[in-house]
Design an enzyme around this catalytic site. Structure first.
Site, mmCIF file in Angstrom:
data_model
loop_
_atom_site.group_PDB
_atom_site.id
_atom_site.type_symbol
_atom_site.label_atom_id
_atom_site.label_comp_id
_atom_site.label_asym_id
_atom_site.label_seq_id
_atom_site.Cartn_x
_atom_site.Cartn_y
_atom_site.Cartn_z
ATOM 1 N N LYS A 71 6.424 -26.006 -32.135
ATOM 2 C CA LYS A 71 7.283 -25.211 -30.749
ATOM 3 C C LYS A 71 6.436 -24.756 -30.497
ATOM 4 C CE LYS A 71 11.940 -22.985 -30.839
ATOM 5 N NZ LYS A 71 12.647 -22.894 -31.810
ATOM 6 N N SER B 222 17.024 -23.845 -30.652
ATOM 7 C CA SER B 222 15.490 -23.861 -29.336
ATOM 8 C C SER B 222 15.067 -24.821 -29.969
ATOM 9 C CB SER B 222 15.671 -22.436 -29.303
ATOM 10 O OG SER B 222 14.978 -21.476 -30.541
ATOM 11 N N SER B 223 14.606 -25.681 -30.627
ATOM 12 C CA SER B 223 13.681 -25.914 -31.029
ATOM 13 C C SER B 223 14.304 -27.549 -30.658
ATOM 14 C CB SER B 223 13.342 -25.831 -32.330
ATOM 15 O OG SER B 223 13.660 -24.800 -32.979
ATOM 16 N N ILE C 81 17.334 -18.492 -35.842
ATOM 17 C CA ILE C 81 17.750 -17.777 -35.774
ATOM 18 C C ILE C 81 18.921 -17.520 -35.379
ATOM 19 C CG2 ILE C 81 17.505 -17.064 -33.603
ATOM 20 C CD1 ILE C 81 15.848 -14.103 -34.187
ATOM 21 N N GLY C 82 19.821 -18.798 -35.343
ATOM 22 C CA GLY C 82 21.071 -19.099 -35.229
ATOM 23 C C GLY C 82 21.263 -20.649 -35.214
ATOM 24 N N GLY C 83 20.648 -21.176 -35.802
ATOM 25 C CA GLY C 83 21.147 -22.734 -35.377
ATOM 26 C C GLY C 83 20.450 -23.175 -34.848
ATOM 27 N N SER C 84 18.679 -23.058 -34.927
ATOM 28 C CA SER C 84 17.149 -23.645 -33.913
ATOM 29 C C SER C 84 17.432 -24.659 -34.179
ATOM 30 C CB SER C 84 16.258 -22.695 -32.763
ATOM 31 O OG SER C 84 17.018 -21.751 -32.311
#
Length: 578
Positions: A135, A210-211, A231-234
């Site tokens: 990433k 975000s990934s 950090i939240g589901g990324s």
């Protein structure tokens, strides 16, 4: 005199306009230069592949792309396949996938140096010869970690991150850095430097974030192992949207050093939601091999803050029956019918396989989202987050969130009173008087004045888990893949994954089904919480998904990452046997 004053004012106004225009032009030039650098790198890599193909025709390497990671690793270890052949076969496929989906920011030309390096190593590492994508923000020496922000262009990393160093020592070959949403705080995958990444399974859909670049590249076949962050589901959301397996480990299990500076600025509070790095792949065995390779002496030496706990193969390989908690809704944001169906069908399959299933009801999710997530990141009304956009244009996919942050404090409070709880939780979190809370110390004081402390909630959750004598948990994950542009409108929809970031439990995603015509018909009857605008927005976001992957989430207690993987493997085996 009035004429002179008017002329002065006009001149000042013109100067401001020119200054702003010059600033915008400077930003545009930096973005254009970054895109040129990327395009030149792609051309060079394509030329290298052309030279390779003159020596090795594609009919001799096509089978490589279909080999699972474990089998490919075995062939590399025994010497029946060369690392060079495998690397260039995957680079060629990655070039094709990124042309279709725009998932790669940069190819890493130093992969050829790493190719030479591993052939000189005395012992073959566990990932010997395996091409790995990483990433954007995971540091690789000599390359940018932009987080989709112009402010980070022109400052390449001075050294490899700890995780990249360990990957290389285990024989892996990092070959590409993948795209992310601007600032990482979005589960779409678009930024104004490198553009929008598409879902390879349906180009109208986002790969998640975000990934998201990792998700698109692996799902498209251009990589078989990637490293993302969560950090939240990324990690979990792109895996759900793209039909992959992914693990968010216990945050401190793998080194995340160095964390992007702006993330630490935003979340530098006494009890932050921790950032976890983890693997993404096509199957659970690949995740397991990656974790086993990373949890080694080198990792523990390079980052002494990582507990020296090697991978527990005995736990992962166990076949003893499990006592499994389950729920198909967290009571906060009802998910589409197909995601609940996935949990129900998986529960039935696990029960038929001899596991004991126990209904579980997660408590206080509204407070988790409002008090422990949103107020952690936006305790200052979102000012620290807005600061990262200084000197940047805002990507359209982020504008709903950015516009919320820019509403004056009083306006947020009024809107929070008027709007329904689903959005007012977001607004309340940002309507706090910045003179009251805007520092870690003041935030800590406010938490001590509140009965709802992060560590208290975690303790209550673990107590509830242990009273039911659970080994692991089966629960839903957000999906199927959203149509592009919708993630920025539905931040609250990530409650299913965010819960386990707040708790810092290891959590993974496994695809178990696909969206059917019946699911699509049932979606038309979906009403969510109260058939309000946000429920209707979710309905629009996931419509038109027939054939796309449907996943479930598997969870274990902190530091029991191997048990989480073992449970994921069981779910994967049962779903493939259907």
């Amino acid at each position: 005199a009035p004429a002179a004053t008017l002329a002065l004012l006009c001149g000042s106004a013109a100067s401001v306009v020119v200054w702003k225009w010059l600033g915008k032009r400077h930003i545009q030039k930096k973005m254009e230069e970054a895109r040129r650098t990327r395009d030149e790198g792609v051309k060079k890599m394509a030329k290298t592949i052309q030279q390779f193909r003159e020596q090795v025709p594609s009919d001799k390497t096509d089978a490589i792309l279909s080999l699972p990671l474990l089998k490919l690793s075995g062939r590399l270890q025994e010497g029946s396949l060369s690392p060079r052949t495998v690397l260039y076969t995957y680079v060629e496929k990655a070039l094709e996938v990124t042309q279709q989906t725009n998932c790669v920011q940069y190819f890493i030309p130093e992969c050829e140096e790493q190719l030479q390096e591993i052939q000189q190593q005395r012992e073959k590492g566990l990932l010997y010869g395996i091409p790995v994508s990483i990433k954007d923000h995971i540091g690789h020496k000599g390359h940018l970690s932009t987080c989709g922000l112009v402010k980070f262009l022109g400052t390449p990393e001075q050294e490899d991150s700890v995780l990249v160093k360990v990957l290389k020592r285990q024989g892996a070959i990092p070959f590409a850095k993948t795209n992310v949403p601007q600032s990482l705080f979005n589960y779409d995958c678009s930024n104004l430097i490198f553009g929008q990444t598409l879902n390879p399974l349906n180009h109208q859909k986002t790969p998640g974030g975000s990934s998201g670049g990792e998700g698109a590249l692996i799902a498209g076949g251009g990589s078989l192992l990637g490293i993302g962050s969560d950090i939240g589901g990324s990690i979990r959301l792109p895996c759900s949207f793209c039909g992959l397996c992914g693990l968010k480990p216990t945050a401190e299990r793998l080194s995340a050093w160095p964390i992007p500076s702006f993330i630490t600025d935003i979340s530098s509070h006494p009890m932050p939601v921790p950032c976890a790095l983890g693997p993404m792949a096509r199957d659970v065995d690949s995740l397991s091999l990656c974790m086993k390779a990373l949890l080694c002496k080198e990792m523990f030496q390079l980052d002494p803050t990582v507990p020296p706990i090697p991978f527990n193969e005995e736990v992962y390989s166990s076949s003893s029956p499990l006592r499994i908690g389950y729920y198909d809704t967290d009571g906060y944001f009802p998910l589409p019918p197909c995601m609940r169906r996935a949990v129900q069908e998986t529960r039935e399959a696990l029960q038929a396989a001899g596991h004991e299933m126990v209904l579980f009801s997660p408590l206080h999710i509204h407070h988790v989202m409002t008090e422990l997530f949103l107020k952690t990141f936006f305790a200052d009304g979102g000012r620290a987050w807005l600061d990262v956009f200084t000197g940047n244009f805002v990507d359209p996919s982020l504008k709903p969130q950015v516009n919320f942050c820019r509403i004056p404090r009083l306006g947020k409070k009024l809107l929070a009173l008027i709007l329904k709880p689903l959005v007012s939780s977001w607004l309340h979190s940002q309507s706090r008087d910045s003179s009251t809370i805007h520092t870690p110390k003041k935030l800590k004081c406010s938490w001590h004045a509140s009965p709802f402390l992060p560590q208290v909630y975690r303790s209550e959750f673990i107590t509830q888990w242990r009273e039911l004598q659970l080994d692991v948990m089966l629960c839903p994950v957000l999906g199927p893949a959203f149509t592009m542009g919708f993630p920025g409108k539905l931040l609250s929809a990530i409650s299913s994954t965010m819960l386990y970031n707040v708790l810092n439990f290891p959590a993974g995603v496994v695809p178990v089904s696909t969206v059917t015509e019946d699911d699509e018909e049932e979606l038309k009857l979906y009403r969510g919480c109260c058939d309000d605008p946000w429920d209707r927005t979710l309905k629009q976001a996931v419509a038109g998904a027939v054939g796309l992957p449907v996943a479930v989430q598997c969870v274990a207690l902190p530091w029991q990452d191997e048990l989480c993987l073992r449970f994921m493997k069981e779910v994967e085996t049962l779903s493939r046997a259907k």
